[in-house]
Every structure is written in C-alpha cells, then in structure tokens.
Design a protein around this motif. Sequence first.
Motif, PDB file in Angstrom:
ATOM      1  N   ALA A 277      41.942  40.065  38.692  1.00 28.60           N
ATOM      2  CA  ALA A 277      42.816  40.467  37.587  1.00 28.60           C
ATOM      3  C   ALA A 277      42.000  40.845  36.351  1.00 28.60           C
ATOM      4  CB  ALA A 277      43.790  39.335  37.246  1.00 28.60           C
ATOM      5  N   THR A 278      40.854  40.218  36.205  1.00 24.74           N
ATOM      6  CA  THR A 278      40.000  40.477  35.041  1.00 24.74           C
ATOM      7  C   THR A 278      39.078  41.659  35.269  1.00 24.74           C
ATOM      8  OG1 THR A 278      40.012  38.102  34.595  1.00 24.74           O
ATOM      9  CG2 THR A 278      38.334  39.423  33.476  1.00 24.74           C
ATOM     10  N   HIS A 279      38.561  41.815  36.485  1.00 26.70           N
ATOM     11  CA  HIS A 279      37.509  42.794  36.748  1.00 26.70           C
ATOM     12  C   HIS A 279      37.914  43.897  37.724  1.00 26.70           C
ATOM     13  CE1 HIS A 279      34.389  40.391  34.683  1.00 26.70           C
ATOM     14  NE2 HIS A 279      35.110  39.363  35.099  1.00 26.70           N
ATOM     15  N   GLY A 280      39.140  43.852  38.227  1.00 25.43           N
ATOM     16  CA  GLY A 280      39.574  44.843  39.195  1.00 25.43           C
ATOM     17  C   GLY A 280      39.306  44.396  40.612  1.00 25.43           C
ATOM     18  N   GLU A 281      39.995  45.007  41.562  1.00 22.07           N
ATOM     19  CA  GLU A 281      39.844  44.623  42.965  1.00 22.07           C
ATOM     20  C   GLU A 281      38.406  44.726  43.442  1.00 22.07           C
ATOM     21  OE1 GLU A 281      42.004  43.336  45.156  1.00 22.07           O
ATOM     22  OE2 GLU A 281      43.442  43.166  43.509  1.00 22.07           O
TER      23      GLU A 281
END
Length: 379
Positions: A91-95
């Motif tokens: 959620a913070t850094h992308g999949e």
Amino acid sequence: MSSDDRSIPLFLDCDPGIDDAVALAYLFCQPDVDIVGIVASGGNVPTAQVVRNTHGWIELAGRTAIPVHPGRDLPLACDDGTDSQPEYAEATHGESGAGYARLPHLHSPVSEVSAAEAWVEAARSHAGELIGVVIGPTTNLAHALTIEPELPRLVRRLFIMGGAFNYRGNTRPTTEWNVSFDPEATSRVLSSFGTAFTEGTAGHLPVIAPIEATEAIEMTPERLAEILAAGNETDSSWGELLSQLGEALRFYFEFHESDGLSFIAHLHDPFALACAISWARDHLGGSRSETALGSADPGGEITKRGAAIPIGTPGALPWSRTMFAPVDVELTGTLTRGETVADWLGRWGREANAEIIRAIDAREFLDHLGDTLKKGPPR
C-alpha cells in the motif's frame, strides 16, 4: 571504485521500496564510496521482488558490477514457527515496491553468496573499516551474527534506519516498519553491538535514525521537479534513472496524501545512508588509528574502550542532534510488539547501547540531497 586509503568501504542492506531507491541513487553519486555489496531483503515487498527492484535501479545507474545478495525470505519469528507469515507494505510502495516506476528486467546474475555470508565476508575483508548501513529489516545482520559473533568488532560503525521512540508508529500505533517486520532481529543486533562496545571490543555504538526524526525529511513536488529538470540536462542514462525515480515518488506522494498527510514523501532511508557516509568521511581519514585507540566521544575526545557513555549524553552527527541511551525492542506485547523503547532516565540499570538521532536539519539535508542528485554520478 576499488578500495583504497581514500575510499569508504560501505555495505548496504536494503529492501527497495521507494525511499530505498532514492538512497540507492544518492549512493551511486558518491565518488569516494566503495560499495562492497548490497543486500536485497524482504520487507517492503517480498525478497524476490526486492532483488528485482535492486537490480533494476542498479542497471539504470550502469553499476551492474556491484554484487547483490539475496536476503532471507522470512523474519526470525517465522523461521522458528512462533509467528505467522510477514506483512508487506504494498500500500505504501506499490505492488512491485517501485510505485509507478518501470524498471529494466534483470540482466545481472544474482550472487550465490547469501546475505548473512556477505555481511561476514565484507566485515572480515575490511576489518575495522567497514561502514554498515541497514535501511530495511535487520534480519540478515542478525543471521550474520550467528555465523560471526565478532562482527561488531569488525564493523567500524553500524547505522540503522528504524524505530519510533515515544512517537506514533507508521505500521501499528507505536511501531515503525523496519523494526516491526522483525523485532527479534533488531533486538539481537542492538544487544550484540551494545555488548561489544561495553566490553571494549567495538569502537562505536550503533546509530539509530527513527521515524520521529526522519519524518522531517519531506520531499515535495517542487523539489522533485527541480531535480528532474536537472536530470534532463545530464547524460541520458542518469536522466532516465531520475525519471523513473520521479515515477516512484509520484506514487509515494499519493500514498502520503491518502494517509492523511500532505502531497509529500518522507525520505527516511536516504538520510540514514547520507549520515553514515558523511560520518565516515570524518572518521576514516588520516592514519585511521582511532580503531586501535578508542572511539570519539560527543566532545571529540578519544574515549577509552569499554568506558560507558552516560545515559542522556547529547551527541551530534551530520545534519542532526543525538542522544545516547539504552534501547530495546518489545517482543511480547499484545498491542506493542515491535515497539522500540529507550530508557532516557536510567531506570533499567543498563548502559547506553545506541546513539539515537533526535532532530534533523531537514532543509539543509534536502538541499544537499537535491544538489547531489542533480549533479549525478562522477563522470
């Protein structure tokens, strides 16, 4: 760059991750740093993806000769069956762990030397000189201590990005991500390095850069635009790296905004790395006799090895003010597992085992970071 009297041997343990990527870009710009190796370990995203991300940023920078060592897949508590599978920070850094960046596919081979073994080899090869920087979980370093208990003596100084002291967390209410991912590892590392200092076999206490300090490092769209504009005027390869870094940070901006903050990005990891490099420039010069004599105390004098630093003693590191204190990690709390706790008043009866960054001159550091990225790697 080969290791010589003018270079800083540095070993980086990271889990890219967007702010890790900015830290890597900063590292590639340092003309006097010998990057002995990089560990790519699970944390922000699983280990296999972290390895791909690390190689992608390295390929964009044209630094494919740097060895990348795959880290452990699971934190210590998962290995011994006492904890469930780890959580990650998509959620913070992308999949992918790189936000909106599009990284090149892996072309460089992954090192067959494990992360823990690489830590030990690096420390033995650069005994008393190696600067160790951990901007992800400390899992691999904890395993390395099992292989080589003398590691704290061999590493010149250890810098850790992690923890939250008397502060709201960014994972659970009171915990920071890197420590919360593997609390047992952080506890083991701090105990080992602190004990080595107390016994007089290590010259310096480890440095901890916690989020209550590093959250002051706020990248803004305006600062990023200046960096990207400068990148358009440099060689195409560095310009492409900065362009993809901008795409990663765009995702990071959006996350911070959705998390109730402004359209900004907290750059925790670049600060911890830059602080380590700047400190090393001041302490690895000249005859480098300090390791044999003792360690520099906050006032600049040489402290006899094994002499305790009084709790609450103020210190200073590049761009920051610090304080020495005993630190431990809560391992069993039902609401606070992974919380870092500092005994500011000496209630535990323990000696200080860390130098904790308490405040940062964020504007000065952000100016430095921006200027460094605009200039790019040495040509």
